[in-house]
Design a protein around this motif. Structure first.
Motif, PDB file in Angstrom:
ATOM      1  N   THR A  82     -12.643   0.449 -15.810  1.00 18.56           N
ATOM      2  CA  THR A  82     -12.269  -0.594 -16.763  1.00 18.56           C
ATOM      3  C   THR A  82     -12.416  -1.934 -16.079  1.00 18.56           C
ATOM      4  O   THR A  82     -12.571  -2.014 -14.863  1.00 18.56           O
ATOM      5  CB  THR A  82     -10.803  -0.427 -17.217  1.00 18.56           C
ATOM      6  N   GLN A  83     -12.355  -3.014 -16.860  1.00 19.05           N
ATOM      7  CA  GLN A  83     -12.495  -4.330 -16.262  1.00 19.05           C
ATOM      8  C   GLN A  83     -11.150  -5.019 -16.067  1.00 19.05           C
ATOM      9  O   GLN A  83     -10.936  -5.668 -15.061  1.00 19.05           O
ATOM     10  CB  GLN A  83     -13.417  -5.220 -17.106  1.00 19.05           C
ATOM     11  N   GLY A  84     -10.195  -4.874 -16.970  1.00 20.15           N
ATOM     12  CA  GLY A  84      -8.883  -5.473 -16.809  1.00 20.15           C
ATOM     13  C   GLY A  84      -8.960  -6.977 -16.641  1.00 20.15           C
ATOM     14  O   GLY A  84      -9.950  -7.614 -16.960  1.00 20.15           O
ATOM     15  N   ASP A  85      -7.916  -7.535 -16.100  1.00 19.01           N
ATOM     16  CA  ASP A  85      -7.847  -8.981 -15.867  1.00 19.01           C
ATOM     17  C   ASP A  85      -8.215  -9.289 -14.418  1.00 19.01           C
ATOM     18  O   ASP A  85      -7.402  -9.791 -13.644  1.00 19.01           O
ATOM     19  CB  ASP A  85      -6.441  -9.505 -16.189  1.00 19.01           C
ATOM     20  N   VAL A  86      -9.465  -8.993 -14.053  1.00 19.71           N
ATOM     21  CA  VAL A  86      -9.894  -9.142 -12.670  1.00 19.71           C
ATOM     22  C   VAL A  86      -9.789 -10.586 -12.192  1.00 19.71           C
ATOM     23  O   VAL A  86      -9.437 -10.826 -11.041  1.00 19.71           O
ATOM     24  CB  VAL A  86     -11.319  -8.586 -12.439  1.00 19.71           C
ATOM     25  N   PHE A  87     -10.079 -11.536 -13.057  1.00 19.57           N
ATOM     26  CA  PHE A  87     -10.017 -12.926 -12.630  1.00 19.57           C
ATOM     27  C   PHE A  87      -8.577 -13.396 -12.467  1.00 19.57           C
ATOM     28  O   PHE A  87      -8.304 -14.244 -11.621  1.00 19.57           O
ATOM     29  CB  PHE A  87     -10.808 -13.830 -13.570  1.00 19.57           C
ATOM     30  N   LEU A  88      -7.662 -12.861 -13.235  1.00 12.65           N
ATOM     31  CA  LEU A  88      -6.253 -13.192 -13.048  1.00 12.65           C
ATOM     32  C   LEU A  88      -5.796 -12.693 -11.679  1.00 12.65           C
ATOM     33  O   LEU A  88      -5.153 -13.423 -10.923  1.00 12.65           O
ATOM     34  CB  LEU A  88      -5.386 -12.581 -14.152  1.00 12.65           C
ATOM     35  N   ARG A  89      -6.152 -11.478 -11.341  1.00 13.04           N
ATOM     36  CA  ARG A  89      -5.783 -10.936 -10.039  1.00 13.04           C
ATOM     37  C   ARG A  89      -6.419 -11.753  -8.918  1.00 13.04           C
ATOM     38  O   ARG A  89      -5.788 -12.015  -7.897  1.00 13.04           O
ATOM     39  CB  ARG A  89      -6.199  -9.469  -9.958  1.00 13.04           C
ATOM     40  N   CYS A 155      -3.498 -25.685  -5.267  1.00 11.83           N
ATOM     41  CA  CYS A 155      -3.120 -24.671  -6.265  1.00 11.83           C
ATOM     42  C   CYS A 155      -1.864 -25.082  -7.039  1.00 11.83           C
ATOM     43  O   CYS A 155      -0.954 -24.270  -7.247  1.00 11.83           O
ATOM     44  CB  CYS A 155      -2.941 -23.297  -5.610  1.00 11.83           C
ATOM     45  N   ARG A 156      -1.850 -26.347  -7.460  1.00  9.79           N
ATOM     46  CA  ARG A 156      -0.687 -26.844  -8.222  1.00  9.79           C
ATOM     47  C   ARG A 156      -0.477 -26.073  -9.511  1.00  9.79           C
ATOM     48  O   ARG A 156       0.643 -25.781  -9.896  1.00  9.79           O
ATOM     49  CB  ARG A 156      -0.859 -28.338  -8.556  1.00  9.79           C
ATOM     50  N   GLU A 157      -1.568 -25.774 -10.201  1.00  8.96           N
ATOM     51  CA  GLU A 157      -1.462 -25.006 -11.447  1.00  8.96           C
ATOM     52  C   GLU A 157      -1.189 -23.546 -11.106  1.00  8.96           C
ATOM     53  O   GLU A 157      -1.532 -23.068 -10.036  1.00  8.96           O
ATOM     54  CB  GLU A 157      -2.752 -25.119 -12.272  1.00  8.96           C
ATOM     55  N   SER A 158      -0.610 -22.851 -12.037  1.00 11.68           N
ATOM     56  CA  SER A 158      -0.349 -21.433 -11.820  1.00 11.68           C
ATOM     57  C   SER A 158      -1.661 -20.639 -11.874  1.00 11.68           C
ATOM     58  O   SER A 158      -2.659 -21.106 -12.427  1.00 11.68           O
ATOM     59  CB  SER A 158       0.610 -20.897 -12.886  1.00 11.68           C
ATOM     60  N   ALA A 159      -1.619 -19.452 -11.308  1.00 13.00           N
ATOM     61  CA  ALA A 159      -2.785 -18.561 -11.368  1.00 13.00           C
ATOM     62  C   ALA A 159      -3.127 -18.257 -12.818  1.00 13.00           C
ATOM     63  O   ALA A 159      -4.307 -18.188 -13.182  1.00 13.00           O
ATOM     64  CB  ALA A 159      -2.489 -17.272 -10.600  1.00 13.00           C
ATOM     65  N   GLU A 161      -2.717 -20.218 -15.439  1.00 11.54           N
ATOM     66  CA  GLU A 161      -3.378 -21.374 -16.062  1.00 11.54           C
ATOM     67  C   GLU A 161      -4.856 -21.431 -15.679  1.00 11.54           C
ATOM     68  O   GLU A 161      -5.714 -21.688 -16.525  1.00 11.54           O
ATOM     69  CB  GLU A 161      -2.679 -22.674 -15.659  1.00 11.54           C
ATOM     70  N   VAL A 162      -5.144 -21.191 -14.416  1.00 15.49           N
ATOM     71  CA  VAL A 162      -6.538 -21.223 -13.956  1.00 15.49           C
ATOM     72  C   VAL A 162      -7.310 -20.067 -14.569  1.00 15.49           C
ATOM     73  O   VAL A 162      -8.456 -20.223 -15.001  1.00 15.49           O
ATOM     74  CB  VAL A 162      -6.602 -21.214 -12.411  1.00 15.49           C
ATOM     75  N   PHE A 163      -6.688 -18.899 -14.638  1.00 18.31           N
ATOM     76  CA  PHE A 163      -7.327 -17.749 -15.276  1.00 18.31           C
ATOM     77  C   PHE A 163      -7.668 -18.064 -16.731  1.00 18.31           C
ATOM     78  O   PHE A 163      -8.775 -17.779 -17.191  1.00 18.31           O
ATOM     79  CB  PHE A 163      -6.405 -16.528 -15.199  1.00 18.31           C
TER      80      PHE A 163
END
Length: 171
Positions: A82-89, A155-159, A161-163
């Motif tokens: 599966t692909q999942g939220d790879v960019f979030l991770r 990395c002021r923004e949360s992960a 937010e960037v995701f």
């Protein structure tokens, strides 16, 4: 006795890598010497050479370690296909390992990463996939630019937010 030596070796490697990463934040790699690393790490040159051939070998070991660590983030997706939220991770990993990723980008090592998974439907929507290589290059460059800027801004923004930014623009 081997356990003690193994722990001592791991501690030396950690000191060497930490010193190298610290120096890389303020000095170009070509200007970093083994002597400077050893002084900062508080070790002898022989300890450095017992673990690495030279500074480039040290760089390559750090790169390999980071890539192995990075790929392990996706073990579940590989097993389940599966692909999942790879960019979030990925974003979460970057936020937790900022110095390593700054170093990774500073050394230009991101150019060696191949993008294996991205939105195939989006690729097919561009000229029936005929321009897939261009889309992949655009995708890689865009994500790299976002991540570099995020790191420059500490990395002021949360992960999350960037995701969401990456997801809304590319996925």
């Amino acid at each position: 006795m081997n356990t003690v030596n193994n722990q001592r070796r791991k501690a030396s490697i950690k000191k060497i890598e930490t010193a190298f990463l610290q120096l890389l934040q303020v000095t170009d790699m070509t200007k970093i010497s083994v002597t400077a690393i050893c002084q900062l790490a508080g070790i002898n040159r022989s300890t450095f050479y017992a673990n690495y051939l030279d500074i480039y070998d040290l760089r390559d070991c750090i790169k390999e370690s980071l890539e192995t660590n990075y790929l392990s983030l996706y073990d579940e997706e590989v097993v389940k296909q599966t692909q999942g939220d790879v960019f979030l991770r990925l974003c979460q990993h970057i936020k937790e390992n900022q110095t390593l990723y700054r170093t990774y980008f500073k050394l230009g090592l991101e150019k060696t990463i191949e993008i294996a998974e991205y939105d195939n439907q989006k690729v097919l929507s561009y000229e029936g996939g005929a321009l897939a290589d261009y889309h992949a290059a655009f995708f890689r460059a865009g994500i790299t630019a976002i991540l570099k800027l995020w790191l420059e801004n500490d990395c002021r923004e949360s992960a999350e937010e960037v995701f969401e930014l990456i997801k809304s623009k590319h996925l």
